[in-house]
Motif scaffolding. Structure first.
Motif, PDB file in Angstrom:
ATOM      1  N   ARG A   8      20.825  51.798  42.494  1.00 57.53           N
ATOM      2  CA  ARG A   8      20.745  51.329  41.082  1.00 57.53           C
ATOM      3  C   ARG A   8      19.284  51.395  40.737  1.00 57.53           C
ATOM      4  NH1 ARG A   8      20.256  46.787  44.799  1.00 57.53           N
ATOM      5  NH2 ARG A   8      18.534  45.278  43.970  1.00 57.53           N
ATOM      6  N   SER A   9      19.179  51.542  39.578  1.00 54.60           N
ATOM      7  CA  SER A   9      17.910  51.989  38.850  1.00 54.60           C
ATOM      8  C   SER A   9      16.968  50.678  38.610  1.00 54.60           C
ATOM      9  CB  SER A   9      18.184  52.623  37.563  1.00 54.60           C
ATOM     10  OG  SER A   9      18.759  51.606  36.743  1.00 54.60           O
ATOM     11  N   THR A  10      17.527  49.486  38.904  1.00 51.62           N
ATOM     12  CA  THR A  10      16.687  48.244  38.654  1.00 51.62           C
ATOM     13  C   THR A  10      16.793  47.435  39.913  1.00 51.62           C
ATOM     14  OG1 THR A  10      16.716  46.247  37.301  1.00 51.62           O
ATOM     15  CG2 THR A  10      18.771  47.181  37.757  1.00 51.62           C
ATOM     16  N   VAL A  11      15.924  46.546  39.975  1.00 51.07           N
ATOM     17  CA  VAL A  11      15.642  45.546  40.930  1.00 51.07           C
ATOM     18  C   VAL A  11      16.987  44.461  40.972  1.00 51.07           C
ATOM     19  CG1 VAL A  11      13.229  46.071  41.633  1.00 51.07           C
ATOM     20  CG2 VAL A  11      13.830  44.057  39.934  1.00 51.07           C
ATOM     21  N   ASP A  12      17.344  44.182  39.855  1.00 50.26           N
ATOM     22  CA  ASP A  12      18.573  43.427  39.565  1.00 50.26           C
ATOM     23  C   ASP A  12      19.808  43.909  40.358  1.00 50.26           C
ATOM     24  OD1 ASP A  12      20.263  41.261  38.761  1.00 50.26           O
ATOM     25  OD2 ASP A  12      20.576  42.028  36.755  1.00 50.26           O
ATOM     26  N   PRO A  13      20.018  43.165  41.541  1.00 47.26           N
ATOM     27  CA  PRO A  13      21.382  43.437  42.194  1.00 47.26           C
ATOM     28  C   PRO A  13      22.660  43.262  41.575  1.00 47.26           C
ATOM     29  CG  PRO A  13      20.396  41.245  43.139  1.00 47.26           C
ATOM     30  CD  PRO A  13      19.560  41.753  41.985  1.00 47.26           C
ATOM     31  N   THR A  14      22.628  42.526  40.490  1.00 50.08           N
ATOM     32  CA  THR A  14      24.015  42.416  39.511  1.00 50.08           C
ATOM     33  C   THR A  14      24.138  43.395  38.591  1.00 50.08           C
ATOM     34  OG1 THR A  14      23.070  40.822  38.106  1.00 50.08           O
ATOM     35  CG2 THR A  14      23.970  40.008  40.213  1.00 50.08           C
ATOM     36  N   SER A  15      23.266  44.253  38.419  1.00 44.48           N
ATOM     37  CA  SER A  15      23.094  45.346  37.166  1.00 44.48           C
ATOM     38  C   SER A  15      24.312  46.167  37.157  1.00 44.48           C
ATOM     39  CB  SER A  15      21.931  46.184  37.332  1.00 44.48           C
ATOM     40  OG  SER A  15      22.082  47.000  38.172  1.00 44.48           O
ATOM     41  N   LYS A  16      24.880  46.664  36.034  1.00 43.05           N
ATOM     42  CA  LYS A  16      25.945  47.413  35.800  1.00 43.05           C
ATOM     43  C   LYS A  16      25.902  48.803  36.618  1.00 43.05           C
ATOM     44  CE  LYS A  16      27.596  45.709  31.538  1.00 43.05           C
ATOM     45  NZ  LYS A  16      28.069  46.054  29.990  1.00 43.05           N
ATOM     46  N   ASP A  17      24.622  49.067  36.796  1.00 42.96           N
ATOM     47  CA  ASP A  17      24.396  50.255  37.943  1.00 42.96           C
ATOM     48  C   ASP A  17      25.560  50.169  39.154  1.00 42.96           C
ATOM     49  OD1 ASP A  17      22.300  51.209  36.043  1.00 42.96           O
ATOM     50  OD2 ASP A  17      21.002  50.945  37.727  1.00 42.96           O
ATOM     51  N   CYS A  18      25.721  49.099  39.564  1.00 37.61           N
ATOM     52  CA  CYS A  18      26.329  49.185  40.870  1.00 37.61           C
ATOM     53  C   CYS A  18      27.748  48.075  40.920  1.00 37.61           C
ATOM     54  CB  CYS A  18      25.617  48.864  42.052  1.00 37.61           C
ATOM     55  SG  CYS A  18      24.374  47.222  41.988  1.00 37.61           S
ATOM     56  N   CYS A  19      27.529  47.254  40.157  1.00 40.79           N
ATOM     57  CA  CYS A  19      28.588  45.930  39.975  1.00 40.79           C
ATOM     58  C   CYS A  19      29.546  46.272  38.942  1.00 40.79           C
ATOM     59  CB  CYS A  19      27.833  44.744  39.656  1.00 40.79           C
ATOM     60  SG  CYS A  19      26.774  44.398  41.151  1.00 40.79           S
ATOM     61  N   TYR A  20      29.739  46.857  37.989  1.00 36.38           N
ATOM     62  CA  TYR A  20      30.402  46.722  37.025  1.00 36.38           C
ATOM     63  C   TYR A  20      31.973  47.649  37.561  1.00 36.38           C
ATOM     64  CZ  TYR A  20      32.135  45.330  32.415  1.00 36.38           C
ATOM     65  OH  TYR A  20      32.790  44.644  31.584  1.00 36.38           O
ATOM     66  N   LEU A  21      31.793  48.327  38.288  1.00 36.98           N
ATOM     67  CA  LEU A  21      33.139  49.027  38.684  1.00 36.98           C
ATOM     68  C   LEU A  21      33.889  48.156  39.380  1.00 36.98           C
ATOM     69  CD1 LEU A  21      31.800  52.249  40.550  1.00 36.98           C
ATOM     70  CD2 LEU A  21      33.694  52.108  38.885  1.00 36.98           C
ATOM     71  N   TRP A  22      33.200  46.989  39.949  1.00 36.83           N
ATOM     72  CA  TRP A  22      33.980  46.043  40.841  1.00 36.83           C
ATOM     73  C   TRP A  22      34.235  44.899  39.867  1.00 36.83           C
ATOM     74  CZ3 TRP A  22      35.178  48.366  44.915  1.00 36.83           C
ATOM     75  CH2 TRP A  22      34.436  49.214  45.476  1.00 36.83           C
ATOM     76  N   GLU A  23      33.688  44.944  38.938  1.00 32.20           N
ATOM     77  CA  GLU A  23      34.044  43.748  37.754  1.00 32.20           C
ATOM     78  C   GLU A  23      35.132  44.094  37.290  1.00 32.20           C
ATOM     79  OE1 GLU A  23      31.015  42.085  35.325  1.00 32.20           O
ATOM     80  OE2 GLU A  23      29.531  42.412  36.771  1.00 32.20           O
ATOM     81  N   LEU A  24      35.330  45.446  36.783  1.00 32.59           N
ATOM     82  CA  LEU A  24      36.502  45.807  36.307  1.00 32.59           C
ATOM     83  C   LEU A  24      37.749  45.571  37.064  1.00 32.59           C
ATOM     84  CD1 LEU A  24      34.940  48.748  34.141  1.00 32.59           C
ATOM     85  CD2 LEU A  24      35.732  46.587  33.352  1.00 32.59           C
ATOM     86  N   LEU A  25      37.569  46.017  38.434  1.00 33.27           N
ATOM     87  CA  LEU A  25      38.596  46.100  39.535  1.00 33.27           C
ATOM     88  C   LEU A  25      39.083  44.395  39.732  1.00 33.27           C
ATOM     89  CD1 LEU A  25      40.245  47.628  41.372  1.00 33.27           C
ATOM     90  CD2 LEU A  25      38.642  47.346  43.209  1.00 33.27           C
TER      91      LEU A  25
END
Length: 159
Positions: A8-25
């Motif tokens: 991910r591009s940010t220190v925030d582990p809940t960023s859309k970079d990595c989590c939004y795929l799973w949120e949509l699932l």
């Protein structure tokens, strides 16, 4: 040594970079709960052990371990639907079909997640789940061009 990994591009582990795929699932799974196809408790008990680190986290771990010096760290993004390119707003040649893009991204996620989902929820829900997922993905891509982030770390072994 050159290390490349999805991050991910940010220190925030809940960023859309990595989590939004799973949120949509998850949203798609809860659609199936609402339809009475699966139980909410089955969704609550489903976990995918997945973590996307940022470059800073990797650098910190490498430095703490002590065997390597980090020479360079970089990150770059690629649209979830790579056919859209990375600067779709400036590319007038692209005809955007949100449903086609949503289906392509859903198929990619299905390729790596289907066996995990089928083993937990059963094979019978998979087609329905990914139909819903493609729809949610299409709606998301119509609003935002989220990107997969690849983190690159160049390191030299200490002697």
């Amino acid at each position: 040594m050159l290390v490349t990994l999805t991050g991910r591009s940010t220190v925030d582990p809940t960023s859309k970079d990595c989590c939004y795929l799973w949120e949509l699932l998850t949203k798609s799974l809860f659609d199936l709960v609402a339809q009475g196809i699966i139980e909410e408790s089955a969704v609550d008990s489903f976990n995918i052990p997945h973590y996307n680190p940022c470059g800073e986290e990797i650098r910190e771990i490498v430095e703490m371990e002590g065997s390597f010096d980090v020479d360079k760290e970089d990150a770059f993004g690629i649209c979830w639907d790579p056919d859209l390119g990375n600067d779709v707003g400036n590319n007038k040649d692209i005809i955007f079909d949100k449903y086609k893009s949503g289906q392509k991204v859903a198929n990619c996620v299905r390729a790596f997640a289907e066996s995990l989902l089928a083993s937990h929820f059963g094979e019978t829900i998979i087609d329905n789940l990914f139909t819903r997922y493609a729809h949610h993905m299409a709606e998301h891509l119509a609003i935002e061009r989220t990107k997969f982030v690849t983190v690159l770390i160049s390191m030299t072994r200490k002697y």
